[in-house]
Design an enzyme around this catalytic site. Structure first.
Site, PDB file in Angstrom:
ATOM      1  N   ASN A  42       0.785  -1.141  -0.112  1.00 22.13           N
ATOM      2  CA  ASN A  42       0.060  -0.002  -0.222  1.00 22.13           C
ATOM      3  C   ASN A  42       1.074   1.302  -0.049  1.00 22.13           C
ATOM      4  O   ASN A  42       2.018   1.298   0.609  1.00 22.13           O
ATOM      5  CB  ASN A  42      -0.956  -0.026   1.141  1.00 22.13           C
ATOM      6  CG  ASN A  42      -0.447  -0.115   2.521  1.00 22.13           C
ATOM      7  OD1 ASN A  42       0.549  -0.909   2.590  1.00 22.13           O
ATOM      8  ND2 ASN A  42      -1.110   0.366   3.425  1.00 22.13           N
ATOM      9  N   ILE A  43       0.516   2.100  -0.663  1.00 20.86           N
ATOM     10  CA  ILE A  43       0.984   3.465  -0.901  1.00 20.86           C
ATOM     11  C   ILE A  43       0.064   4.421  -0.641  1.00 20.86           C
ATOM     12  O   ILE A  43      -0.767   5.044  -1.364  1.00 20.86           O
ATOM     13  CB  ILE A  43       1.792   3.643  -2.232  1.00 20.86           C
ATOM     14  CG1 ILE A  43       2.724   2.545  -2.559  1.00 20.86           C
ATOM     15  CG2 ILE A  43       2.465   5.084  -2.651  1.00 20.86           C
ATOM     16  CD1 ILE A  43       2.950   2.402  -4.181  1.00 20.86           C
ATOM     17  N   GLU A  44       0.378   5.422   0.688  1.00 20.26           N
ATOM     18  CA  GLU A  44      -0.528   6.357   0.949  1.00 20.26           C
ATOM     19  C   GLU A  44      -0.259   7.741   0.585  1.00 20.26           C
ATOM     20  O   GLU A  44       0.832   7.845  -0.133  1.00 20.26           O
ATOM     21  CB  GLU A  44      -0.562   6.332   2.354  1.00 20.26           C
ATOM     22  CG  GLU A  44      -1.154   4.942   2.981  1.00 20.26           C
ATOM     23  CD  GLU A  44      -1.631   4.551   4.568  1.00 20.26           C
ATOM     24  OE1 GLU A  44      -0.873   5.494   5.392  1.00 20.26           O
ATOM     25  OE2 GLU A  44      -2.181   3.894   4.980  1.00 20.26           O
ATOM     26  N   CYS A  53      -4.097   0.386  -2.695  1.00 18.83           N
ATOM     27  CA  CYS A  53      -3.823  -0.697  -1.662  1.00 18.83           C
ATOM     28  C   CYS A  53      -2.757  -1.614  -2.304  1.00 18.83           C
ATOM     29  O   CYS A  53      -2.457  -1.678  -3.668  1.00 18.83           O
ATOM     30  CB  CYS A  53      -5.166  -1.239  -1.801  1.00 18.83           C
ATOM     31  SG  CYS A  53      -6.526  -0.806  -0.779  1.00 18.83           S
ATOM     32  N   GLU A  55      -3.147  -4.828  -3.126  1.00 19.13           N
ATOM     33  CA  GLU A  55      -3.501  -5.873  -4.042  1.00 19.13           C
ATOM     34  C   GLU A  55      -3.678  -4.859  -5.590  1.00 19.13           C
ATOM     35  O   GLU A  55      -3.222  -5.448  -6.368  1.00 19.13           O
ATOM     36  CB  GLU A  55      -4.940  -5.928  -3.600  1.00 19.13           C
ATOM     37  CG  GLU A  55      -5.127  -6.800  -2.364  1.00 19.13           C
ATOM     38  CD  GLU A  55      -5.460  -5.980  -1.263  1.00 19.13           C
ATOM     39  OE1 GLU A  55      -4.839  -4.816  -1.217  1.00 19.13           O
ATOM     40  OE2 GLU A  55      -6.313  -6.493  -0.392  1.00 19.13           O
ATOM     41  N   CYS A  90      -9.997  -4.473   0.235  1.00 28.59           N
ATOM     42  CA  CYS A  90     -11.366  -3.692   0.435  1.00 28.59           C
ATOM     43  C   CYS A  90     -12.414  -3.808  -1.021  1.00 28.59           C
ATOM     44  O   CYS A  90     -12.007  -4.747  -1.990  1.00 28.59           O
ATOM     45  CB  CYS A  90     -10.783  -2.231   0.260  1.00 28.59           C
ATOM     46  SG  CYS A  90     -10.290  -1.616  -1.394  1.00 28.59           S
ATOM     47  N   CYS A  93     -10.603  -3.243  -4.429  1.00 28.48           N
ATOM     48  CA  CYS A  93      -9.648  -4.196  -4.935  1.00 28.48           C
ATOM     49  C   CYS A  93     -10.454  -5.386  -5.480  1.00 28.48           C
ATOM     50  O   CYS A  93     -10.165  -5.964  -6.592  1.00 28.48           O
ATOM     51  CB  CYS A  93      -8.600  -4.359  -3.807  1.00 28.48           C
ATOM     52  SG  CYS A  93      -7.678  -3.161  -3.530  1.00 28.48           S
TER      53      CYS A  93
END
Ligand code: THU
Length: 137
Positions: A42-44, A53, A55, A90, A93
């Site tokens: 994940n990359i916020e 996310c 995935e 989620c 995804c």
């Protein structure tokens, strides 16, 4: 690649997570039909909705390289990278998976002790898919 190797690969990918806001780190390892493995984390983002996310990072990397068929994904996650419960994808995804995977696509999870194996049909029943638009991916 067997299930435990795929889960180990997802655990390693989790180390690349960029999650300074939620502190929830996620890793994914996606197996293509032809046997390649693509990883994701994940990359916020400070503008929260830009977050992606683990995935989807894995799926989009694989699709970028021309892959369209997938058999399995392992997903692991936890606060600060500590695995204590199963991390399920989620809704966004799940829908991205549905674009490229059929009902039998396998998802592997671990809570650190046990492994759980589900299918896309378990996670996204009665889905909207390319078939609804007369499309074949
Ligand atoms: N997240 C994932 O990467 N995959 C999931 O399956 C669930 C949630 C990420 C998004 C966000 O960076 C953090 O976990 C907390 O929601």
């Amino acid at each position: 690649m067997d299930n435990s190797q795929l889960l180990d690969t997802a655990l390693r990918a989790m180390q690349s997570a960029y999650a300074p806001y939620s502190h929830f780190h996620v890793g994914a390892a996606l197996l293509t039909e032809s046997g390649e493995v693509y990883t994701g984390c994940n990359i916020e983002n400070a503008a929260y909705s830009c977050t992606v996310c683990a995935e989807r990072t894995a799926f989009f990397s694989a699709v970028r390289d021309g892959h369209r068929k997938f058999t399995k994904i392992a997903v692991v996650g936890g606060m600060n990278g500590e695995i204590s419960s199963f991390t399920y994808p989620c809704g966004v995804c799940r829908q991205v998976m549905r674009e490229f995977c059929d009902d039998g696509f396998v998802l592997l999870f671990t809570d650190g002790k046990n492994v759980r194996e589900l299918t896309l049909a378990d996670l996204l029943p009665y889905s909207f898919s390319p078939a609804n638009l007369d499309m074949e991916v």
